[in-house]
Design an enzyme around this catalytic site. Structure first.
Site, mmCIF file in Angstrom:
data_model
loop_
_atom_site.group_PDB
_atom_site.id
_atom_site.type_symbol
_atom_site.label_atom_id
_atom_site.label_comp_id
_atom_site.label_asym_id
_atom_site.label_seq_id
_atom_site.Cartn_x
_atom_site.Cartn_y
_atom_site.Cartn_z
ATOM 1 N N HIS A 131 40.960 -126.849 58.186
ATOM 2 C CA HIS A 131 39.784 -126.570 59.029
ATOM 3 C C HIS A 131 38.912 -125.514 58.352
ATOM 4 C CE1 HIS A 131 37.962 -124.611 62.797
ATOM 5 N NE2 HIS A 131 37.249 -125.671 62.496
ATOM 6 N N CYS B 266 44.388 -119.646 64.127
ATOM 7 C CA CYS B 266 42.953 -119.338 64.164
ATOM 8 C C CYS B 266 42.218 -120.187 65.178
ATOM 9 C CB CYS B 266 42.345 -119.545 62.778
ATOM 10 S SG CYS B 266 42.947 -118.331 61.597
ATOM 11 N N HIS B 267 42.383 -121.513 65.091
ATOM 12 C CA HIS B 267 41.658 -122.377 66.029
ATOM 13 C C HIS B 267 42.548 -123.436 66.637
ATOM 14 C CE1 HIS B 267 38.812 -120.863 62.923
ATOM 15 N NE2 HIS B 267 38.206 -120.427 64.015
ATOM 16 N N GLY B 268 43.870 -123.315 66.458
ATOM 17 C CA GLY B 268 44.789 -124.176 67.182
ATOM 18 C C GLY B 268 45.119 -125.499 66.532
#
Lengths: 259, 425, 182
Positions: free
Chosen positions: C122, C146-148
């Site tokens: 990502h 960080c963003h799953g």
């Protein structure tokens, strides 16, 4: 003078030469002899290294000199230049244990060397080196040939120049007499003796032979790019000569109108 | 769409579009193509363009070296060896840059002596000369700081000796030295700031070189006869004549430069500088690079520290004052036989001083340095003005074209009593 | 300097002159190209960087179910000694449902060893899941905090914003447990 051009250029060339000679290097003490000038395979514009000599020199370094002298700028992978294969280099590197770390527990640990490691030094730092050698520091050998006036001739001279001191000379404690070392008193005891190493290629390991091989090896260590430099140099100069001759022709053609 | 009287405008529409809004192309066209240059320039006039080439070469190689160099006292020496051993072609770029300094100074010294011989510093070119002296001073500062960067023994100790000179300044000397060092000895702060300034100064030099060329173009080049161009018959356009001659000169120069970079034993430089800097061990002889040797000799010739420093800097100041010290209206030494003799003496004196600077200040070297320094000062302060007053110059030709057209033979009713043969270009 | 040769005939002189200019221009252009190449090549990785471009390691000490993190070319690489359950999970997944369809076989050389670059595809964070106490997400692989983004036991993206599976570096087994990455 009507042709200042030639005179000035000649003077500039001579001046550069004189200053280059006059301005370089440590002045050897008045009474110290200059080492004899020897012939090396890497001299001259077409000079190359004698790889057999380099390999023998490395062997002498590994078996004798590395006990006291580091070569911190050399990596084991550099040995491929001498002619060792990648596997042989891996083996040579793995034969030493190097300190690495810290690991996850925060401790330093030992591991076998890798080709990307630098040559393992005999002492962890300068103080340890001095402590083990009566306060004298055995210099790092990576650049020794470029760092001494006389280069390879000087290194060879030092290695072969041990002798008994003349009757009137008083040697300081622990010092050894050497013909070519400035001041004649060197802390290093004679490192070479006949037969100290056994060369696999059958060459007789006399002091002169080992000194010569060491000088070759150390020159390569100081200047690993020498051969490439000579090769590119010859090509460049030849190319420039051709180009300059052509440019001269063009210049004459264009200036014909003016003359 | 600018068009001069002699040339049509540019054909390419993109170039025309740009030039109309930002007249760089017309400017370059005027300054290079049309720019009238004396037709009799000899090869001594090549050295200006060679100096310009060296400036570009040094900046290019320098910026590249800076991509791989680390300006920290514990890392600098090894980063230079990293360049020499591991960076692709690093050894070549380093040797080009290092020996480039030598080549740059050779070229500039010949360029300066050309100016002295042919009177290129005389009115109305005094400011051109002063800008040149400024460039020379900036070059010396740049070279000095550059030499410190590899952080070898000579780098460190040369820096120590030269920065210590400033302590000779009365009252504030010690503070100035501490300020320069950023500490109590040459150390990491000194190295870092020298790196920053070494990167900066070449661009300052570029700016001064541009002013130098603008000043040159104001009145045009001097020439071997030292007399002004009187009309179109005396000049030729810079392009293609001098562009091709400069290219040829560049070729010859590059052969010499390449031989030094690739083959010369001394191209690797001073042996002591291959020993990492050690503040506790001074080398037996501290020697600057060859291009500083004459000044070094003058500095050491006077036993008093402050006087020595003043004498050294004074030597450069004298160089700047030449247009006012030499008032003879005759420019070229071609027509000044007595001046010519002293010119060669000065050149020899500079070699003598350089030679002495390379040796320890003992015995005959001291005597020779003192005589050499004395002569240098005498030459500028006494001989120059006296020659201007008392010398009888040879008669000048009437114009540049006159000797050119004569083609070597003294003939024709219009020939002056002693017309010199045409200069071999 | 008296150039006493009379000017040549224009046609013949023209061709000879042009050839000279062409030849000189050509030689000079070649010279400039030859000069420029080192200026460009010096920015390519130097010998010491290239020497570190591959790393050899002995994974014998990594037990079944254990994962380690090693550095390679400046990035972390996850080396996982997979359990039979993890292998089965990886092989049983319906490839058509994956955002970045790849079979487990395409991503491993020996099924018990998974070697992937530990950089989330990502925005570049390092996913958790290597240490035994790390969260591993629903799919038993790795979880990026960080963003799953969540990766499975084959390092493939299953949930979250990452577009691609964890990259597989070039590697080779030199012996049963000795592997060279890069």
């Amino acid at each position: 003078m009507r042709r200042p051009l030639l005179a000035l250029l000649t003077a500039a060339l001579i001046g550069t030469g004189a200053n280059a000679i006059g301005g370089s290097g440590i002045a050897l003490a008045a009474e110290t002899q200059a080492p004899p000038e020897l012939h090396w395979s890497f001299e001259g514009i077409f000079g190359t290294y004698d790889r057999a000599a380099l390999a023998r020199g490395f062997q002498v370094y590994k078996e004798i000199c590395s006990a006291c002298h580091s070569m911190n700028l050399m990596h084991y992978r550099n040995l491929q230049d001498i002619g060792f294969s990648a596997d042989q280099v891996k083996e040579i590197a793995a034969s030493v244990q190097v300190t690495d770390g810290p690991n996850d527990a925060g401790e330093m640990y030992e591991r076998p060397g890798r080709p990307s490691d630098t040559f393992k030094p005999p002492f962890p730092n300068e103080n340890a080196a001095r402590a083990a050698n009566n306060g004298a520091l055995p210099p790092d050998l990576s650049l020794i040939v470029k760092a001494r006036k006389g280069g390879a001739d000087y290194v060879d001279g030092i290695l072969t120049g041990f002798a008994d001191p003349p009757a009137d000379m008083k040697m300081a404690q622990g010092m050894n007499y050497n013909k070519y070392f400035p001041g004649h008193q060197i802390a290093m005891p004679p490192p070479l003796s006949d037969g100290a190493v056994t060369y696999p290629d059958g060459t007789k390991a006399t002091v002169d032979q080992m000194a010569s091989d060491m000088s070759n090896f150390l020159t390569w260590a100081s200047e690993p790019k020498l051969e490439e430099r000579h090769f590119i140099g010859v090509k460049s100069v030849l190319f420039l000569i051709v180009l300059t001759v052509l440019l001269y022709g063009v210049k004459r053609k264009i200036w014909a109108a003016v003359h | 769409m600018t068009a001069s009287a002699t040339r049509p405008g540019f054909k390419n529409p993109i170039i025309r579009w740009i030039d109309h809004r930002l007249p760089v192309f017309s400017y370059m066209d005027h300054e290079l193509n049309e720019y009238p240059t004396p037709k009799n320039l000899n090869y001594m006039w090549n050295f200006g363009s060679l100096a310009g080439f060296m400036l570009v070469a040094m900046i290019a190689t320098g910026i590249i070296l800076a991509m791989h160099y680390t300006p920290d006292a514990t890392l600098a020496f090894n980063s230079v060896e990293h360049i020499m051993r591991d960076v692709n072609y690093g050894w070549m770029l380093r040797y080009i840059h290092m020996n480039g300094a030598t080549m740059f100074f050779i070229v500039v010294y010949i360029h300066i002596f050309r100016g002295l011989y042919y009177g290129s510093y005389k009115a109305p070119r005094e400011l051109l000369w002063l800008l040149g002296v400024l460039i020379y001073v900036l070059m010396m500062a740049t070279a000095f700081m550059g030499y410190v960067l590899p952080w070898g023994q000579m780098s460190f100790w040369g820096a120590t000796v030269i920065t210590n000179l400033f302590s000779a300044i009365p009252v504030v000397g010690e503070s100035v030295v501490t300020w320069l060092w950023g500490g109590f000895a040459v150390d990491n702060p000194t190295l870092n700031r020298f790196f920053s300034l070494h990167y900066l100064l070449p661009f300052v030099i570029v700016a001064v070189v541009i002013l130098h060329i603008i000043a040159l173009h104001r009145f045009g080049s001097n020439n071997p006869l030292g007399i002004d161009m009187k009309g179109k018959q005396d000049s030729i356009p810079f392009h293609p004549y001098y562009t091709v001659k400069d290219s040829f000169g560049l070729g010859v120069f590059l052969i010499f430069y390449a031989c030094i970079v690739f083959f010369c034993r001394t191209s690797s430089g001073e042996p002591d500088n291959y020993i990492p800097a050690n503040p506790l061990a001074t080398p037996a002889e501290i020697v600057p690079e060859w291009y500083f040797l004459p000044f070094y000799a003058i500095l050491r010739s006077i036993p008093n520290k402050l006087a020595g420093v003043i004498a050294m800097f004074g030597a450069i100041v004298l160089l700047a004052l030449v247009p006012w010290l030499d008032r003879s209206p005759v420019k070229s030494a071609r027509f000044r036989p007595v001046y010519r003799y002293f010119f060669w003496l000065l050149l020899g004196d500079c070699f003598l001083l350089g030679f002495c600077g390379a040796h320890p200040p003992e015995g005959w070297y001291v005597v020779a340095s003192r005589l050499g320094a004395l002569y240098y000062y005498l030459h500028f302060l006494v001989i120059f003005p006296l020659l201007a007053l008392f010398e009888r110059p040879l008669p000048l030709p009437r114009s540049i074209s006159e000797p050119v057209l004569k083609g070597g033979a003294i003939s024709g009713a219009a020939a002056p009593a002693r017309a010199l043969p045409m200069e071999k270009a | 300097m008296a150039d006493s040769v009379a000017p040549r005939g224009s046609h013949e002189g023209g061709t000879r002159r042009d050839f000279l200019y062409l030849a000189t221009g050509g030689v000079a252009a070649f010279g400039v190209a030859a000069l420029v190449w080192p200026l460009i090549d010096q920015m390519n990785p130097s010998a010491d960087v290239l020497a570190l471009s591959s790393t050899e390691m002995d994974v014998a000490k990594v037990e079944v179910g254990q994962r380690i993190k090693v550095m390679w070319r400046g990035h972390p690489v996850f080396v996982a000694h997979r359990t039979p359950e993890e292998i089965k999970e990886a092989e049983d997944v319906n490839v058509a449902e994956l955002r970045d369809p790849q079979t487990d076989a395409q991503r491993v050389q020996k099924t018990e060893w998974l070697i992937v670059v530990g950089v989330c595809t990502h925005l570049g964070c390092i996913p958790l899941g290597t240490a035994p106490t790390d969260p591993r997400g629903q799919f038993g692989g790795w979880f990026c905090p960080c963003h799953g983004s969540q990766y499975d036991t084959s390092g493939r993206i299953r949930l979250g914003p990452a577009p691609l599976n964890l990259a597989v570096p070039p590697y080779k087994f030199l012996a049963a447990t000795s592997v060279r990455i890069g």
